[in-house]
Design an enzyme around this catalytic site. Structure first.
Site, PDB file in Angstrom:
ATOM      1  N   CYS A   2       0.845  -1.189   0.000  1.00 19.99           N
ATOM      2  CA  CYS A   2       0.000   0.000   0.000  1.00 19.99           C
ATOM      3  C   CYS A   2       0.879   1.236   0.000  1.00 19.99           C
ATOM      4  O   CYS A   2       2.090   1.151   0.209  1.00 19.99           O
ATOM      5  CB  CYS A   2      -0.880   0.026   1.238  1.00 19.99           C
ATOM      6  SG  CYS A   2      -1.938  -1.417   1.364  1.00 19.99           S
ATOM      7  N   GLY A  28      -1.083   0.754  -4.819  1.00 20.46           N
ATOM      8  CA  GLY A  28      -2.368   0.178  -4.441  1.00 20.46           C
ATOM      9  C   GLY A  28      -3.464   0.795  -5.277  1.00 20.46           C
ATOM     10  O   GLY A  28      -3.575   2.012  -5.335  1.00 20.46           O
ATOM     11  N   ASN A 101       0.981   0.195   5.736  1.00 15.04           N
ATOM     12  CA  ASN A 101       1.517  -0.577   4.613  1.00 15.04           C
ATOM     13  C   ASN A 101       2.258  -1.764   5.209  1.00 15.04           C
ATOM     14  O   ASN A 101       3.161  -1.584   6.027  1.00 15.04           O
ATOM     15  CB  ASN A 101       2.480   0.293   3.796  1.00 15.04           C
ATOM     16  CG  ASN A 101       3.311  -0.505   2.788  1.00 15.04           C
ATOM     17  OD1 ASN A 101       4.441  -0.141   2.495  1.00 15.04           O
ATOM     18  ND2 ASN A 101       2.778  -1.585   2.264  1.00 15.04           N
ATOM     19  N   GLY A 102       1.870  -2.968   4.789  1.00 13.10           N
ATOM     20  CA  GLY A 102       2.557  -4.153   5.291  1.00 13.10           C
ATOM     21  C   GLY A 102       1.581  -5.218   5.693  1.00 13.10           C
ATOM     22  O   GLY A 102       0.412  -5.198   5.293  1.00 13.10           O
ATOM     23  N   TYR A 257      10.267  -4.243  -8.270  1.00 18.58           N
ATOM     24  CA  TYR A 257       8.975  -3.974  -8.912  1.00 18.58           C
ATOM     25  C   TYR A 257       8.178  -2.827  -8.291  1.00 18.58           C
ATOM     26  O   TYR A 257       7.700  -1.960  -9.006  1.00 18.58           O
ATOM     27  CB  TYR A 257       8.136  -5.262  -8.869  1.00 18.58           C
ATOM     28  CG  TYR A 257       6.680  -5.075  -9.245  1.00 18.58           C
ATOM     29  CD1 TYR A 257       6.303  -4.789 -10.565  1.00 18.58           C
ATOM     30  CD2 TYR A 257       5.669  -5.164  -8.285  1.00 18.58           C
ATOM     31  CE1 TYR A 257       4.956  -4.617 -10.908  1.00 18.58           C
ATOM     32  CE2 TYR A 257       4.330  -4.996  -8.625  1.00 18.58           C
ATOM     33  CZ  TYR A 257       3.978  -4.724  -9.928  1.00 18.58           C
ATOM     34  OH  TYR A 257       2.661  -4.551 -10.261  1.00 18.58           O
TER      35      TYR A 257
HETATM   36  O1  LIG Z   1       4.428 -13.225 -13.587  1.00 13.40           O
HETATM   37  P1  LIG Z   1       3.315 -12.299 -13.283  1.00 13.40           P
HETATM   38  O2  LIG Z   1       2.388 -12.878 -12.247  1.00 13.40           O
HETATM   39  O3  LIG Z   1       2.582 -11.845 -14.499  1.00 13.40           O
HETATM   40  O4  LIG Z   1       3.907 -11.033 -12.535  1.00 13.40           O
HETATM   41  C1  LIG Z   1       5.013 -10.309 -12.976  1.00 13.40           C
HETATM   42  C2  LIG Z   1       4.614  -9.155 -13.851  1.00 13.40           C
HETATM   43  O5  LIG Z   1       3.702  -8.278 -13.157  1.00 13.40           O
HETATM   44  C3  LIG Z   1       4.266  -6.987 -13.046  1.00 13.40           C
HETATM   45  O6  LIG Z   1       3.787  -6.123 -14.057  1.00 13.40           O
HETATM   46  P2  LIG Z   1       2.544  -5.137 -13.885  1.00 13.40           P
HETATM   47  O7  LIG Z   1       1.701  -5.193 -15.068  1.00 13.40           O
HETATM   48  O8  LIG Z   1       1.841  -5.382 -12.589  1.00 13.40           O
HETATM   49  O9  LIG Z   1       3.155  -3.674 -13.708  1.00 13.40           O
HETATM   50  P3  LIG Z   1       4.175  -2.776 -14.563  1.00 13.40           P
HETATM   51  O10 LIG Z   1       3.359  -2.114 -15.638  1.00 13.40           O
HETATM   52  O11 LIG Z   1       4.693  -1.810 -13.549  1.00 13.40           O
HETATM   53  O12 LIG Z   1       5.257  -3.616 -15.122  1.00 13.40           O
HETATM   54  C4  LIG Z   1       5.746  -7.195 -13.221  1.00 13.40           C
HETATM   55  O13 LIG Z   1       6.369  -6.025 -13.721  1.00 13.40           O
HETATM   56  C5  LIG Z   1       5.806  -8.315 -14.223  1.00 13.40           C
HETATM   57  O14 LIG Z   1       5.629  -7.809 -15.532  1.00 13.40           O
HETATM   58  N1  LIG Z   2      -0.356  -4.140   0.876  1.00 15.44           N
HETATM   59  C1  LIG Z   2      -0.492  -3.660   2.067  1.00 15.44           C
HETATM   60  O1  LIG Z   2       0.349  -2.946   2.575  1.00 15.44           O
HETATM   61  C2  LIG Z   2      -1.762  -4.114   2.785  1.00 15.44           C
HETATM   62  C3  LIG Z   2      -2.071  -3.465   4.105  1.00 15.44           C
HETATM   63  C4  LIG Z   2      -3.078  -4.295   4.898  1.00 15.44           C
HETATM   64  N2  LIG Z   2      -2.508  -5.556   5.293  1.00 15.44           N
HETATM   65  C5  LIG Z   2      -4.357  -4.488   4.103  1.00 15.44           C
HETATM   66  O2  LIG Z   2      -4.622  -5.566   3.627  1.00 15.44           O
HETATM   67  O3  LIG Z   2      -5.091  -3.537   3.949  1.00 15.44           O
HETATM   68 MG   LIG Z   3       5.360  -5.634 -15.569  1.00  9.70          MG
END
Ligand SMILES: O=P(O)(O)OC[C@H]1O[C@H](OP(=O)(O)OP(=O)(O)O)[C@H](O)[C@@H]1O
Ligand SMILES: NC(=O)CC[C@H](N)C(=O)O
Ligand SMILES: [Mg+2]
Length: 506
Positions: A2, A28, A101-102, A257
């Site tokens: 988050c 998020g 967040n967490g 990421y």
């Molecule tokens: O193997 P997967 O389960 O598909 O997950 C990995 C992918 O998901 C994320 O991209 P995402 O589209 O969330 O965001 P981005 O546009 O920031 O790359 C990450 O950058 C990879 O491309």
């Molecule tokens: N990704 C997060 O940081 C999640 C915060 C919290 N555990 C929720 O589920 O709302």
């Molecule tokens: Mg991606």
């Protein structure tokens, strides 16, 4: 993951919090919320949706006050109901709102304790509501009518004592100020900064420095692991270490990421770590496959662009943006439910045929998690006429669940779980699959701050730094939060069966 933010300013903070949350939107996409304090009154607006959809002019006009906190949510506990949108609120003591967040790894035990010993009611399955109630109880037991900074810090120490897991928190104590703190290992990020105004200094806490940049705040630094920063409504700031010293272990997946590349986290430029990740991949190719026949390197937008560029430069191979991203589709990995994720990859990315036709293409992504993205893109590359399709991941194989705030609860949903590299290659349909080595990935980040020699890397090596995560916990997490259980839970929410408390949606 988050996004959280908190501001103590000299004028209304509503617009600044809105802007901060927009900058943190990549952390998020499910829900957003803002709480402010104005003349004895707490104002709150939170709901499911993106920041731009949750806050309308009529809400912004009512979110008055010079102090406030905000949250963008990516669920890791409970459902996606608006009732679990944050910040959460308890009225006693003082009136406290909290954004987290967490993820807490002992939320279940704490819930029992809160009910049986602390005589507190929890309304949702959110671990963040648990955290808020622990903090409130620890403050309440001091019995102070007016809490001094010492008391607020004692409350935070109480949280460190009782809560386990990953947490970066901002909380607003009505009438008194805003506190930000981070778990003793510093797994989740939190920074703070200052801005000069005509009426004096203003302070801001946020998950990422990029939110400070956007609002003209100067980065003071990271909230250290176990440290707390308390800013009184008057603007007076207090900083205190509230936990016993522990290993400094920021989450390395932020660098892979989650974080925006223009953020500095724990003194490390995310951008530079990603540049180094690409270089290390190139070095591995030059070492192990000096006679490679890659014609072109194509990143899978967005997150892998930087690593792919530096990798191409180091290899002396052409870099081409052969995949175009629809800018109106959000991040797919953080979407709840595999069917939404799958559908979005196709809507999100399209190939430019001429960059693939009759070429040996090396696709680069930051990571392969469930394999949703790479399987579809490899297919796309073949359909576009590629001769060979190679694939490189800037992170090592993701084989273990995450328990600290990334929604990867189920080992069985991870494509590399129980598979070696060759088996993953066959599964995703690539002609060659190259993964970053974990030592290399760690060095890419620690070169940015030699004081941090290790990171929270559990998704790659199964070592959980808080020491309390056992197989029984992982089994329960998997049962509770695998895709099927989440779909079931969220279907109930979709039918409107849940009623949100403290959720002003007018
Ligand atoms: O193997 P997967 O389960 O598909 O997950 C990995 C992918 O998901 C994320 O991209 P995402 O589209 O969330 O965001 P981005 O546009 O920031 O790359 C990450 O950058 C990879 O491309
Ligand atoms: N990704 C997060 O940081 C999640 C915060 C919290 N555990 C929720 O589920 O709302
Ligand atoms: Mg991606």
């Amino acid at each position: 993951m988050c996004g959280i933010a908190g501001i103590v300013a000299k004028t209304n903070v509503n617009q600044d919090l809105y802007d901060a949350l927009t900058v943190l939107q990549h952390r998020g996409q499910d829900a957003a919320g803002i709480v402010t304090f104005e003349h004895g009154k707490i104002n709150q607006r939170k709901d499911n949706g993106l920041v731009k959809d949750v806050f309308h002019t009529r809400h912004m006009q009512r979110l008055l006050g010079n102090i406030g906190i905000g949250h963008v949510r990516y669920p890791t506990a409970g459902s996606s109901s608006p009732a679990l949108a944050q910040p959460f609120y308890v009225n006693s003591p003082y009136g406290i709102s909290l954004a987290h967040n967490g993820n807490l790894t002992n939320a279940a035990e704490l819930s029992k304790e809160l009910f049986q010993s602390d005589l507190r009611h929890l309304n949702t399955e959110s671990d963040s509501e648990v955290l808020l109630n622990v903090f409130a109880h620890e403050l309440q037991k001091l019995g102070k009518l007016v809490p001094a900074a010492e008391d607020v810090f004692a409350g935070v120490s109480g949280v460190h004592h009782r809560c386990k897991g990953g947490y970066a928190v901002v909380a607003m104590i009505a009438n008194y100020g805003i506190i930000g703190f981070r778990d003793p290992n510093g797994i989740r990020p939190l920074v703070y900064g200052v801005r000069e105004s005509a009426q004096g200094k203003e302070y801001m806490l946020a998950s990422e420095s990029v939110a400070l940049d956007a609002l003209g705040y100067k980065l003071i630094g990271d909230v250290a692991p176990g440290e707390a920063v308390y800013i009184e409504t008057s603007g007076e700031i207090h900083v205190r270490q509230c936990a016993e010293p522990a290993d400094y272990r920021p989450c390395i997946f932020e660098h892979v990421y989650f974080a925006r590349p223009d953020s500095i986290m724990d003194g490390i430029s995310v951008y530079k770590s990603r540049l180094r990740q690409g270089e290390r991949l190139a070095e591995k190719i030059l070492r192990e496959h000096p006679n490679h026949d890659i014609d072109v390197i194509v990143p899978i937008p967005d997150s892998s662009r930087i690593a792919a560029q530096s990798m191409a430069a180091k290899l002396g191979v052409k870099f081409r943006e052969g995949l175009v991203k629809n800018r109106y589709i959000g991040r797919t990995f953080i979407m709840p439910g595999q069917s939404a994720r799958k559908k979005s990859v196709k809507q999100k990315l399209n190939a430019i045929g001429l960059e693939f036709k009759d070429k040996n293409v090396m696709l680069v992504d930051d990571s392969i998690v469930r394999g949703t993205t790479c399987q579809q893109i490899i297919e796309m590359a073949r359909d576009a006429g590629a001769r060979k399709v190679y694939f490189a991941s800037a992170a090592p194989p993701v084989r273990y669940p995450n328990v600290y705030g990334i929604d990867m609860p189920s080992a069985n949903e991870l494509i590399a779980h129980g598979r070696d590299v060759e088996e993953v290659r066959a599964e995703i349909g690539a002609d060659w699959l190259l993964y970053q080595d974990l030592d290399d990935l760690i060095s890419c980040s620690s070169e940015g701050n030699p004081k941090i020699t290790n990171f929270e890397c559990s998704v790659f090596n199964g070592n959980y730094v808080t020491g309390d995560v056992d197989q029984a916990y992982l089994d329960k997490l998997e049962a509770d939060r695998n895709d099927d259980s989440q779909n079931e839970r969220n279907a109930v929410v979709g039918e409107g069966a849940l009623i949100g408390l403290h959720n002003d949606v007018s």
